[in-house]
Design a protein around this motif. Structure first.
Motif, PDB file in Angstrom:
ATOM      1  N   SER A 203       0.865  -1.147  -0.085  1.00 55.96           N
ATOM      2  CA  SER A 203      -0.067   0.052  -0.076  1.00 55.96           C
ATOM      3  C   SER A 203       0.735   1.319  -0.048  1.00 55.96           C
ATOM      4  CB  SER A 203      -0.860  -0.034   1.211  1.00 55.96           C
ATOM      5  OG  SER A 203      -0.178   0.138   2.455  1.00 55.96           O
ATOM      6  N   GLY A 204       2.222   1.088   0.497  1.00 58.74           N
ATOM      7  CA  GLY A 204       3.002   2.368   0.681  1.00 58.74           C
ATOM      8  C   GLY A 204       3.580   2.615  -0.802  1.00 58.74           C
ATOM      9  N   GLY A 205       3.889   1.680  -1.528  1.00 59.64           N
ATOM     10  CA  GLY A 205       4.469   1.962  -2.449  1.00 59.64           C
ATOM     11  C   GLY A 205       3.700   2.134  -3.808  1.00 59.64           C
ATOM     12  N   MET A 206       2.291   1.523  -3.897  1.00 57.78           N
ATOM     13  CA  MET A 206       1.420   1.641  -4.745  1.00 57.78           C
ATOM     14  C   MET A 206       1.066   2.902  -5.214  1.00 57.78           C
ATOM     15  SD  MET A 206      -2.369  -0.522  -5.119  1.00 57.78           S
ATOM     16  CE  MET A 206      -2.804   0.364  -3.552  1.00 57.78           C
ATOM     17  N   ALA A 207       0.870   3.900  -4.256  1.00 60.87           N
ATOM     18  CA  ALA A 207       0.194   5.384  -4.687  1.00 60.87           C
ATOM     19  C   ALA A 207       1.468   5.983  -5.731  1.00 60.87           C
ATOM     20  CB  ALA A 207       0.232   6.142  -3.625  1.00 60.87           C
ATOM     21  N   THR A 208       2.910   5.743  -5.176  1.00 62.10           N
ATOM     22  CA  THR A 208       3.805   6.378  -5.900  1.00 62.10           C
ATOM     23  C   THR A 208       4.112   5.797  -7.364  1.00 62.10           C
ATOM     24  OG1 THR A 208       4.924   7.151  -3.764  1.00 62.10           O
ATOM     25  CG2 THR A 208       6.293   7.139  -5.840  1.00 62.10           C
ATOM     26  N   ALA A 209       3.956   4.345  -7.343  1.00 57.57           N
ATOM     27  CA  ALA A 209       4.369   3.505  -8.448  1.00 57.57           C
ATOM     28  C   ALA A 209       3.253   4.130  -9.599  1.00 57.57           C
ATOM     29  CB  ALA A 209       4.554   2.230  -8.180  1.00 57.57           C
ATOM     30  N   VAL A 210       2.033   3.829  -9.260  1.00 58.80           N
ATOM     31  CA  VAL A 210       0.731   4.165 -10.037  1.00 58.80           C
ATOM     32  C   VAL A 210       0.850   5.598 -10.745  1.00 58.80           C
ATOM     33  CG1 VAL A 210      -1.571   4.111 -10.632  1.00 58.80           C
ATOM     34  CG2 VAL A 210      -0.499   2.241  -9.153  1.00 58.80           C
ATOM     35  N   ASP A 211       1.090   6.519  -9.866  1.00 57.81           N
ATOM     36  CA  ASP A 211       0.948   7.822 -10.330  1.00 57.81           C
ATOM     37  C   ASP A 211       2.293   8.192 -11.038  1.00 57.81           C
ATOM     38  OD1 ASP A 211      -0.080  10.636  -9.580  1.00 57.81           O
ATOM     39  OD2 ASP A 211       2.050  10.899  -9.078  1.00 57.81           O
ATOM     40  N   ALA A 212       3.537   7.417 -10.798  1.00 58.39           N
ATOM     41  CA  ALA A 212       4.616   7.872 -11.673  1.00 58.39           C
ATOM     42  C   ALA A 212       4.618   7.112 -12.871  1.00 58.39           C
ATOM     43  CB  ALA A 212       6.030   7.517 -10.726  1.00 58.39           C
ATOM     44  N   THR A 213       3.594   6.344 -13.258  1.00 56.16           N
ATOM     45  CA  THR A 213       3.666   5.518 -14.433  1.00 56.16           C
ATOM     46  C   THR A 213       2.121   5.607 -15.182  1.00 56.16           C
ATOM     47  OG1 THR A 213       2.884   3.547 -13.300  1.00 56.16           O
ATOM     48  CG2 THR A 213       5.258   3.685 -13.796  1.00 56.16           C
ATOM     49  N   THR A 243       9.573   4.688  -5.703  1.00 56.96           N
ATOM     50  CA  THR A 243       8.592   3.778  -5.122  1.00 56.96           C
ATOM     51  C   THR A 243       9.018   3.078  -4.058  1.00 56.96           C
ATOM     52  OG1 THR A 243       7.705   3.563  -7.257  1.00 56.96           O
ATOM     53  CG2 THR A 243       7.112   1.820  -5.794  1.00 56.96           C
ATOM     54  N   THR A 244      10.394   2.596  -4.189  1.00 57.13           N
ATOM     55  CA  THR A 244      10.941   1.977  -2.985  1.00 57.13           C
ATOM     56  C   THR A 244      11.087   2.753  -1.618  1.00 57.13           C
ATOM     57  OG1 THR A 244      12.163   0.719  -4.666  1.00 57.13           O
ATOM     58  CG2 THR A 244      12.880   0.518  -2.360  1.00 57.13           C
ATOM     59  N   VAL A 245      11.397   3.951  -1.877  1.00 55.06           N
ATOM     60  CA  VAL A 245      11.458   4.813  -0.833  1.00 55.06           C
ATOM     61  C   VAL A 245      10.081   4.869   0.054  1.00 55.06           C
ATOM     62  CG1 VAL A 245      11.542   7.312   0.090  1.00 55.06           C
ATOM     63  CG2 VAL A 245      13.289   6.399  -1.514  1.00 55.06           C
ATOM     64  N   THR A 246       9.167   5.210  -0.787  1.00 53.74           N
ATOM     65  CA  THR A 246       7.796   5.191   0.182  1.00 53.74           C
ATOM     66  C   THR A 246       7.261   3.985   0.696  1.00 53.74           C
ATOM     67  OG1 THR A 246       6.645   4.669  -2.186  1.00 53.74           O
ATOM     68  CG2 THR A 246       6.958   7.024  -1.363  1.00 53.74           C
ATOM     69  N   ALA A 247       7.688   2.737  -0.132  1.00 53.76           N
ATOM     70  CA  ALA A 247       7.579   1.561   0.556  1.00 53.76           C
ATOM     71  C   ALA A 247       8.205   0.922   1.872  1.00 53.76           C
ATOM     72  CB  ALA A 247       7.679   0.277  -0.791  1.00 53.76           C
ATOM     73  N   LEU A 248       9.626   1.484   1.718  1.00 51.34           N
ATOM     74  CA  LEU A 248      10.591   1.093   2.681  1.00 51.34           C
ATOM     75  C   LEU A 248      10.120   2.076   3.994  1.00 51.34           C
ATOM     76  CD1 LEU A 248      13.930   1.011   1.379  1.00 51.34           C
ATOM     77  CD2 LEU A 248      12.788  -0.587   2.520  1.00 51.34           C
ATOM     78  N   THR A 249       9.475   3.340   3.585  1.00 52.33           N
ATOM     79  CA  THR A 249       9.062   4.160   4.728  1.00 52.33           C
ATOM     80  C   THR A 249       7.865   3.757   5.536  1.00 52.33           C
ATOM     81  OG1 THR A 249       9.399   6.225   3.559  1.00 52.33           O
ATOM     82  CG2 THR A 249       7.969   6.522   5.337  1.00 52.33           C
ATOM     83  N   SER A 250       6.967   2.786   4.555  1.00 53.60           N
ATOM     84  CA  SER A 250       5.562   2.354   5.399  1.00 53.60           C
ATOM     85  C   SER A 250       6.384   0.987   6.014  1.00 53.60           C
ATOM     86  CB  SER A 250       4.821   1.827   4.293  1.00 53.60           C
ATOM     87  OG  SER A 250       3.628   1.021   4.803  1.00 53.60           O
ATOM     88  N   ALA A 251       7.354   0.351   5.379  1.00 52.94           N
ATOM     89  CA  ALA A 251       8.183  -0.722   6.259  1.00 52.94           C
ATOM     90  C   ALA A 251       8.569  -0.574   7.680  1.00 52.94           C
ATOM     91  CB  ALA A 251       9.050  -1.431   5.322  1.00 52.94           C
ATOM     92  N   ALA A 252       9.389   0.583   7.617  1.00 55.17           N
ATOM     93  CA  ALA A 252      10.119   1.234   8.728  1.00 55.17           C
ATOM     94  C   ALA A 252       9.141   1.668   9.961  1.00 55.17           C
ATOM     95  CB  ALA A 252      10.836   2.403   8.445  1.00 55.17           C
ATOM     96  N   PHE A 253       8.045   2.183   9.492  1.00 60.38           N
ATOM     97  CA  PHE A 253       7.100   2.348  10.618  1.00 60.38           C
ATOM     98  C   PHE A 253       6.116   1.091  11.043  1.00 60.38           C
ATOM     99  CE2 PHE A 253       7.726   6.647   8.994  1.00 60.38           C
ATOM    100  CZ  PHE A 253       7.579   7.645  10.264  1.00 60.38           C
ATOM    101  N   SER A 254       6.265   0.205  10.199  1.00 64.46           N
ATOM    102  CA  SER A 254       5.595  -1.015  10.430  1.00 64.46           C
ATOM    103  C   SER A 254       6.548  -1.685  11.537  1.00 64.46           C
ATOM    104  CB  SER A 254       5.479  -2.104   9.245  1.00 64.46           C
ATOM    105  OG  SER A 254       4.726  -1.534   8.338  1.00 64.46           O
ATOM    106  N   VAL A 255       7.724  -1.615  11.196  1.00 63.44           N
ATOM    107  CA  VAL A 255       8.801  -2.325  12.402  1.00 63.44           C
ATOM    108  C   VAL A 255       8.667  -1.563  13.660  1.00 63.44           C
ATOM    109  CG1 VAL A 255      11.174  -2.683  13.022  1.00 63.44           C
ATOM    110  CG2 VAL A 255      10.219  -3.082  10.699  1.00 63.44           C
ATOM    111  N   LEU A 256       8.439  -0.054  13.565  1.00 62.99           N
ATOM    112  CA  LEU A 256       8.466   0.615  14.814  1.00 62.99           C
ATOM    113  C   LEU A 256       6.988   0.276  15.351  1.00 62.99           C
ATOM    114  CD1 LEU A 256       9.575   3.024  16.319  1.00 62.99           C
ATOM    115  CD2 LEU A 256       8.145   4.688  14.659  1.00 62.99           C
ATOM    116  N   GLY A 257       5.850   0.327  14.532  1.00 63.59           N
ATOM    117  CA  GLY A 257       4.801  -0.307  15.403  1.00 63.59           C
ATOM    118  C   GLY A 257       4.991  -1.474  16.071  1.00 63.59           C
ATOM    119  N   PHE A 258       5.634  -2.562  15.501  1.00 61.97           N
ATOM    120  CA  PHE A 258       5.829  -3.554  16.339  1.00 61.97           C
ATOM    121  C   PHE A 258       6.681  -3.521  17.867  1.00 61.97           C
ATOM    122  CE2 PHE A 258       5.976  -5.746  11.910  1.00 61.97           C
ATOM    123  CZ  PHE A 258       4.552  -6.246  12.034  1.00 61.97           C
ATOM    124  N   LEU A 259       7.742  -2.554  17.619  1.00 67.29           N
ATOM    125  CA  LEU A 259       8.188  -2.117  18.871  1.00 67.29           C
ATOM    126  C   LEU A 259       7.756  -1.476  19.806  1.00 67.29           C
ATOM    127  CD1 LEU A 259      11.909  -0.999  17.043  1.00 67.29           C
ATOM    128  CD2 LEU A 259      11.233  -3.239  18.032  1.00 67.29           C
TER     129      LEU A 259
END
Length: 411
Positions: A203-213, A243-259
């Motif tokens: 979901s984090g990478g989808m918005a950027t990828a679709v808008d950029a293509t 796209t990877t930056v936005t996806a990784l941002t979502s992933a990083a906050f996911s890990v933060l959510g687990f912590l």
């Protein structure tokens, strides 16, 4: 040039507040809510049923000792760990349960014994067995009390013969959990964590990828980008980076959510007691991650973000419009959900080292093992390397699509 293209696409993403909410706020809110809130909720509901008095209908006569045991509260240290039930007389047990007048009803099919060794009796228990509330409440209490009543009658008979309780159980089984401490804390809902992480990456990478293509194709700005003095490979790399930056941002906050979930669990479980605390722990309300596990989790998330981003870019450039791209991407959620759901049956599978080379699934399996504290370095590296290889192949596919006019002008 790659950095400029990535910054251009990221700036477009940052202008959409809804995308920022889905990338940052949703992982921080939903992951603690599901990883910690769900076990706490289940523990509170199920444990609360044990401490709440329910109405149980009675048809006919039951032994006084059994009636007293059903109505009696069980206390430990002055605190009620299992409340008794309130017995009420009913005419039709099935109708009384269906109408909601009582949560369960009991009816003796014949005289019930008051001493062991004689003719056995049958106690019919009417309840909505498909209801978790009933199974953990009134029905469970009736079962436990009847078992205790049978045991008391048997012990009374044995004592009359000069025998003790050990006569019935010459060998006792003492279960000892040999799982590592972290696996014990991870609980039965640990399989949801890989699912949540990859879903948020998608979901984090989808918005950027679709808008950029597809979005640029629909707006007519992609042609101006491609005729500028920039190589096609730089265009693909820039869009993949954004796209990877936005996806990784979502992933990083996911890990933060687990912590955050682990930190909150330490304080919240202390406020629970009895069955509620035990059930919360069993479901996974004590999740924790080591420092090494956190970095390994981030590495797996990064590799998964790369492969998902490459898939999104390849699909997005093929689509004619933003809406069509979203239609093509929708099945990706099923591709992620089904393997993640299968992870709950991982204990039944004999998994070889090759399974970790399966793109995405190997990463999900490794994430689950990290949460349980049983991950091997070789398995983690295999999953990461597999994702990176497939991400490169998909990026080459996207690059080929950017070089084909029938794809670029497919609108």
């Amino acid at each position: 040039m790659v950095r400029r293209i990535a910054g251009r696409d990221l700036l477009s993403t940052l202008r959409d507040r809804r995308t920022l909410g889905a990338t940052i706020l949703m992982p921080l809110i939903l992951i603690p809510a599901l990883a910690l809130g769900l076990p706490l909720l289940l523990g509170s509901f199920i444990g609360g049923q044990q401490q709440e008095r329910q109405k149980v209908g009675v048809v006919g006569q039951i032994p006084v000792a059994l009636r007293t045991a059903l109505e009696r509260d069980e206390k430990v240290g002055g605190q009620t760990v299992r409340a008794g039930v309130t017995l009420v007389a009913v005419q039709d047990p099935r109708q009384a349960v269906q109408s909601g007048d009582v949560e369960a009803a009991v009816q003796a099919a014949g005289p019930l014994p008051t001493r062991a060794g004689g003719e056995a009796g049958t106690l019919q228990v009417y309840a909505k067995l498909s209801s978790l509330r009933t199974q953990t409440g009134a029905f469970s209490k009736v079962q436990d009390v009847v078992e205790g009543y049978n045991r008391s009658l048997t012990l009374s008979r044995l004592q009359g013969l000069g025998l003790g309780e050990d006569t019935l159980r010459p060998v006792r089984v003492q279960p000892i959990d040999a799982s590592p401490p972290q696996e014990q804390r991870s609980g039965q809902l640990a399989f949801l964590i890989p699912l949540l992480m990859l879903q948020f990456i998608l979901s984090g990478g989808m918005a950027t990828a679709v808008d950029a293509t597809a979005g640029e194709k629909e707006r007519g700005t992609l042609e101006s980008l491609l005729v500028s003095p920039v190589r096609r490979s730089e265009v693909v790399a820039g869009k993949l980076l954004a796209t990877t930056v936005t996806a990784l941002t979502s992933a990083a906050f996911s890990v933060l959510g687990f912590l955050v979930s682990g930190l909150l669990a330490a304080g919240l479980i202390k406020n629970q007691s009895g069955a509620a605390a035990e059930l919360t722990g069993v479901m996974g309300g004590q999740l924790s991650l080591s420092v090494g596990g956190t970095f390994a989790l981030l590495g797996l998330a990064a590799s998964a973000a790369l492969i998902i981003s490459a898939v999104l870019i390849a699909i997005g450039i093929y689509a004619r419009s933003f809406k069509e791209a979203q239609t093509y991407i929708a099945p990706l959620s099923i591709v992620i959900v089904l393997p993640a759901v299968m992870l709950q049956f991982a204990d039944f599978l004999t998994l070889g080292g090759g399974i970790y080379a399966v793109p995405l699934f190997g990463a999900m399996l490794s994430i689950l093992e990290i949460v349980k504290g049983s991950a091997g370095t070789a398995h983690i590296l295999t999953a990461i390397l597999s994702n990176l290889i497939v991400a490169v192949l998909l990026s080459l596919l996207a690059l080929r699509s950017f070089g084909r006019e029938e794809v670029i002008f497919r609108n």
